[in-house]
Every structure is written in C-alpha cells, then in structure tokens.
Write an enzyme that holds these catalytic residues in place. Structure first.
Site, PDB file in Angstrom:
ATOM      1  N   GLU A 113       0.642  -0.995  -0.057  1.00 55.57           N
ATOM      2  CA  GLU A 113       0.122   0.052  -0.057  1.00 55.57           C
ATOM      3  C   GLU A 113       0.372   1.150  -0.034  1.00 55.57           C
ATOM      4  O   GLU A 113       1.225   1.095   0.378  1.00 55.57           O
ATOM      5  CB  GLU A 113      -0.580   0.634   1.350  1.00 55.57           C
ATOM      6  CG  GLU A 113      -1.323   1.566   1.339  1.00 55.57           C
ATOM      7  CD  GLU A 113      -2.316   1.818   2.772  1.00 55.57           C
ATOM      8  OE1 GLU A 113      -3.137   2.891   3.373  1.00 55.57           O
ATOM      9  OE2 GLU A 113      -3.015   0.821   3.360  1.00 55.57           O
ATOM     10  N   ARG A 126       0.652   9.974   0.978  1.00 55.20           N
ATOM     11  CA  ARG A 126       0.491  11.315   1.947  1.00 55.20           C
ATOM     12  C   ARG A 126       1.767  11.973   1.986  1.00 55.20           C
ATOM     13  O   ARG A 126       1.582  13.125   2.616  1.00 55.20           O
ATOM     14  CB  ARG A 126       1.002  10.541   3.237  1.00 55.20           C
ATOM     15  CG  ARG A 126      -0.362  10.247   4.296  1.00 55.20           C
ATOM     16  CD  ARG A 126       0.015   8.949   5.136  1.00 55.20           C
ATOM     17  NE  ARG A 126      -0.693   7.880   5.828  1.00 55.20           N
ATOM     18  CZ  ARG A 126      -0.623   7.394   7.119  1.00 55.20           C
ATOM     19  NH1 ARG A 126       0.551   7.711   7.616  1.00 55.20           N
ATOM     20  NH2 ARG A 126      -1.623   6.679   7.242  1.00 55.20           N
ATOM     21  N   LYS A 162     -11.848  -1.428   5.185  1.00 61.31           N
ATOM     22  CA  LYS A 162     -10.237  -0.823   6.090  1.00 61.31           C
ATOM     23  C   LYS A 162     -10.434  -1.115   7.993  1.00 61.31           C
ATOM     24  O   LYS A 162     -11.631   0.277   7.869  1.00 61.31           O
ATOM     25  CB  LYS A 162      -9.340   0.010   5.487  1.00 61.31           C
ATOM     26  CG  LYS A 162      -8.641   0.462   6.247  1.00 61.31           C
ATOM     27  CD  LYS A 162      -7.481   1.175   6.177  1.00 61.31           C
ATOM     28  CE  LYS A 162      -5.875   1.919   6.261  1.00 61.31           C
ATOM     29  NZ  LYS A 162      -5.472   3.040   5.390  1.00 61.31           N
TER      30      LYS A 162
END
Length: 210
Positions: free
Chosen positions: A42, A46, A130
């Site tokens: 993943e 960010r 998630k």
C-alpha cells in the site's frame, strides 16, 4: 475469473503501509519487501512522491502487487483506475467518495470505525473495508462484535497494530489481512537499510505460516 478484493487481501495477509518521501526510495524499498515475501504494497498518498512512487514500483518491480493508500478524493480514485491498480484504501468513507468509487468502478476499500459507517459502505456495495484506526476503536473485540450483525463483511484492520498482534487479528474469520507501517520503519528507509527490511518481512511471513 476475476479475483475479488477480499481474496486478494486474504492472499496477502500482511499489507505494509508505506509513506515514501522520495521516488528514489520506492524501488529498492519494494524490492526489499518482495524479497522477504511481502508482495502486496500500500503506497500512501501522504507525500508529494506517493503517486509517482506507486507508478515507479508498478513499472519496475513486477513481482509487487501495488495499491494506493490515503485515498481521499475522486482524483485519487481516478489515479487508481488509470494505473490499473487492484486496490485503493481510504481511512474513511464520505458519501461522495463512495459514489465516485462506484461510478468509476474502482477497486475501493473504504475505511470505517463503527457500525453505522460500515452500513453506509455496504449499502453501496462495499463489503470489504478497512477498520481504522483499528486499535483505537476496539481492535479484535470490535471486529468480533461486528461479525454478529454483519457476517458478510470482511476487514483489513490498520492503525496501531503491533507485529505481536497480527496473528490474533488474522485468527478472526472476518479479517482477511492486516495493515501496518512497522514492516518498513521510516528510519531504516531513510538510511537505505534494505537488508533489515527484507529480514523483518521474511520473519513476519514465516511466523504467519507456522
């Protein structure tokens, strides 16, 4: 036959959450994790380098299965679809983001923290989600509680999970994989200690196979 997101994550077991500061780090980091048996990565959005890092890994490390993390906008989902990535994680799930994922037919894994948020996702057809931030919202106890009223839901818990807790999460029938940043500590990435990252990944995967 098309592999579902739940099956893809179940195959992975561990999903490292990677926040990459520069594209130059991306390929050696991915290769280090793959060498240790961790293939599903993943790449979070960010940092300004996140999208380019995901694209570089996809192009240069064919053994890796690359997805995006910290997906917050329709533009992020469009990137997922443009690159042909098999999964995209979000820490949450606004109605607009869920609707965009459906419209784009994106392989989206929305984030939830409670039953109401899970219901909103499932109403739009997203049954693999998630749990975030997992430890802070109840951890394994929360997942056991959600398993009763929502037996069809599948979870990839992420957030505050230590390496020592991974097996207890994966033992739950509604957990398909666990995400965490501990597989690639920022300090090791910064100094390029790829051997340490490979060793940690290999140990983690060996522990799960026992």
């Amino acid at each position: 036959m098309t592999t579902s997101i739940a099956d893809l994550l179940r195959e992975a077991k561990l999903i490292p959450v990677l926040t990459i500061a520069s594209v130059e780090q991306a390929i050696p980091l991915a290769r280090a994790l793959v060498a240790g048996g961790v293939r599903h990565l993943e790449i979070t959005l960010r940092t300004p380098a996140g999208a380019a890092a995901a694209e570089a890994i996809q192009a240069e490390v064919p053994e890796a299965v690359v997805g995006l993390g910290t997906v917050l906008t329709r533009k992020d989902l469009e990137l997922t679809v443009r690159l042909g990535l098999p999964f995209a994680f979000s820490p949450g799930a606004t109605p607009a983001l869920l609707d965009a994922a459906r419209a784009l037919d994106a392989p989206f894994v929305p984030g939830v923290a409670n039953a109401s948020e899970l219901m909103a996702c499932m109403e739009r057809g997203f049954s693999t989600v998630k749990l975030f931030p997992a430890e802070q919202v109840g951890g394994t106890a929360m997942l056991r509680s959600l398993g009763g009223p929502f037996p069809e839901a599948r979870f990839c818990p992420t957030g505050g999970i230590a390496q020592s807790q991974v097996a207890s999460y994966l033992a739950l029938p509604n957990v398909v994989a666990v995400g965490g940043s501990w597989l690639a500590p920022a300090a090791e990435v910064e100094r390029g200690d790829w051997e340490a990252i490979t060793a940690r990944a290999r140990t983690a995967m060996e522990n799960l196979s026992r």
